[in-house]
Motif scaffolding. Structure first.
Motif, short mmCIF file in Angstrom:
data_model
loop_
_atom_site.label_atom_id
_atom_site.label_comp_id
_atom_site.label_asym_id
_atom_site.label_seq_id
_atom_site.Cartn_x
_atom_site.Cartn_y
_atom_site.Cartn_z
N ARG A 342 0.82 -1.21 0.00
CA ARG A 342 0.00 0.00 0.00
C ARG A 342 0.85 1.26 0.00
O ARG A 342 0.36 2.35 -0.29
N PHE A 343 2.14 1.10 0.34
CA PHE A 343 3.04 2.25 0.48
C PHE A 343 4.28 2.08 -0.40
O PHE A 343 4.68 0.96 -0.72
N ALA A 344 4.88 3.21 -0.74
CA ALA A 344 6.13 3.20 -1.50
C ALA A 344 7.05 4.29 -0.95
O ALA A 344 6.60 5.22 -0.26
N ASN A 345 8.33 4.13 -1.25
CA ASN A 345 9.33 5.16 -0.94
C ASN A 345 9.32 5.56 0.53
O ASN A 345 9.23 6.74 0.87
N LEU A 346 9.42 4.58 1.41
CA LEU A 346 9.56 4.88 2.84
C LEU A 346 10.90 5.56 3.06
O LEU A 346 11.93 5.09 2.56
N ARG A 347 10.91 6.64 3.80
CA ARG A 347 12.14 7.39 3.98
C ARG A 347 12.13 8.14 5.32
O ARG A 347 11.08 8.48 5.84
N GLN A 348 13.32 8.40 5.80
CA GLN A 348 13.46 9.10 7.08
C GLN A 348 14.79 9.82 7.12
O GLN A 348 15.79 9.33 6.60
N MET A 349 14.79 10.98 7.73
CA MET A 349 16.02 11.67 8.05
C MET A 349 15.81 12.39 9.37
O MET A 349 15.01 13.32 9.47
N GLY A 350 16.49 11.93 10.40
CA GLY A 350 16.35 12.54 11.71
C GLY A 350 14.92 12.45 12.21
O GLY A 350 14.35 11.36 12.33
N THR A 351 14.31 13.59 12.48
CA THR A 351 12.96 13.62 13.05
C THR A 351 11.87 13.66 11.99
O THR A 351 10.70 13.84 12.32
N ILE A 352 12.24 13.53 10.72
CA ILE A 352 11.28 13.57 9.61
C ILE A 352 11.10 12.16 9.06
O ILE A 352 12.07 11.50 8.70
N ALA A 353 9.85 11.72 8.99
CA ALA A 353 9.54 10.43 8.37
C ALA A 353 8.48 10.66 7.31
O ALA A 353 7.56 11.46 7.51
#
Length: 422
Positions: A342-353
């Motif tokens: 159901r989801f694509a391109n999961l990403r995170q940098m520090g406090t941003i998801a």
């Protein structure tokens, strides 16, 4: 019910319900007029860092109000501004030596663009080309709209906008194409500045790229004699895991723009930091070389006092530990969707998801966006997807239980959409 005369930002009033009033803010929550707590999962548009109404910032504001209101900054200075400028230079990347205050992220970037063109004009080597990355957002003033992505946001204002050169966003494995495009533009000898959001393109869809690319772009700019402007309006104050995102690339920009978290989100204030070389290009007995920019509320003393308190919080409280803990919570929250179709391109940098909901038509105007926002509102969550892009950027005081509730709601929303019920 009589509608309010207020015209809200980024709001199509023909489609939106009447807005509820917020009666109070506290920690990671907004409390509405009915007394209902709403988790502020996006930090009220990315401004609240430590949490709403941090006691030290509120006390600094109260104290400043006993002494100051607005002071004309073209004629006088004051202690809160002096303390803040000194403190900013201490924590900013090395080489930044002067601070110009303004009122918002947009104005901070406008100031930076004018500094860059003014620098080359004043040294007798005029350059006027500005290079940006596609999908960028730098603000909603004329100059910053010109530098941002073109589209539905600014189509009506196209006659007012100036042209900039755009680099392709570095999709996975395409960093070299971005670097080659930048070098090709630089060879003209007319580039004044590279204006870039370091590591994360916020309003463009929380698009993330490698720190090493930022370092290589900065090196190319240096080799070709153009300036690098880091738009840290969103990425600054810990959002990407470090105080400023530039730190992760090991670079010091020639100009750095900051706002949003500068006061911990309590009051509007912005600053544009620059090198001594840029300041000195405007330093002259010839008044025509003056930097001609101001606003009536430049360096408001009360806002500056709030920002000084924010600097003290960074010095005295375990802010970096909180950021590290929040980053781990995001890792856990995103992990549940790692193999979820159901989801694509999961990403995170520090406090941003961030993650993209798989839909037939994506983009900012994707029909799923308003439906998701309404769903989250019903669940007492402030989450404003960018079309089909859902992101979380909460204050650093958010608890594990708070964040788990947000991820549970994302899971539920995706399930309802897949079932054709959202």
């Amino acid at each position: 019910m009589i509608r309010s005369p207020i015209w809200h930002p980024f709001t199509q009033h023909a489609l939106e319900p009447m807005m509820k009033r917020i009666a109070k803010t506290e920690g990671a929550y907004l409390i509405d007029e009915d007394g209902t707590p709403i988790l502020d999962a996006i930090s009220s548009w990315w401004v609240i860092t430590h949490g709403h109404r941090h006691p030290a910032i509120m006390e600094a504001i109260r104290t400043a109000c006993e002494t100051y209101d607005q002071i004309i900054f073209a004629e006088y200075s004051h202690e809160p501004a002096e303390k803040l400028a000194t403190g900013l230079i201490e924590v900013a990347p090395a080489g930044l030596a002067h601070v110009f205050f303004s009122d918002s992220g947009s104005t901070a970037v406008e100031v930076a663009l004018k500094m860059a063109l003014g620098f080359f004009h004043n040294i007798g080597k005029p350059r006027s080309r500005v290079v940006v990355m596609e999908h960028s957002y730098h603000g909603d003033t004329i100059g910053t709209m010109s530098a941002g992505e073109r589209g539905v946001f600014n189509a009506a204002y196209e006659p007012l906008l100036f042209q900039v050169d755009r680099l392709p966003f570095p999709q996975a494995g395409s960093d070299q194409a971005t670097l080659d495009a930048f070098e090709a533009i630089c060879r003209s000898g007319k580039v004044a500045a590279l204006l870039i959001e370091p590591l994360v393109l916020g309003a463009g869809g929380m698009k993330m790229y490698r720190a090493s690319l930022l370092a290589e772009l900065k090196d190319l700019a240096r080799r070709y004699g153009c300036l690098t402007i880091a738009d840290e309006v969103m990425t600054g104050w810990g959002r990407t895991g470090s105080l400023f995102a530039c730190e992760q690339a090991g670079i010091a920009p020639d100009i750095l723009c900051t706002s949003k978290g500068l006061t911990g989100g309590a009051l509007p204030l912005a600053a544009t930091l620059c090198t001594a070389e840029i300041f000195e290009a405007h330093l002259s007995a010839d008044r025509r070389k003056t930097f001609f920019h101001s606003s009536s509320y430049t360096a408001n003393p009360i806002a500056c006092a709030a920002a000084v308190a924010n600097l003290n919080i960074w010095r005295e409280e375990p802010v970096r530990d909180r950021i590290g803990a929040l980053a781990k919570l995001h890792e856990k929250g995103l992990a549940r969707f790692a193999s979820d179709p159901r989801f694509a391109n999961l990403r995170q940098m520090g406090t941003i998801a961030a993650l993209d909901v798989v839909v037939p038509e994506g983009g900012y105007l994707s029909e799923i966006g308003p439906r998701l926002r309404a769903f989250f509102r019903e669940r007492k969550l402030l989450i404003r997807p960018l079309g089909n892009v859902i992101y979380l950027m909460p204050p650093y005081c958010v608890t594990a239980a708070d964040l788990e509730r947000a991820y549970d709601a994302i899971d539920e929303a995706a399930g309802l959409f897949a079932a054709g019920r959202l």
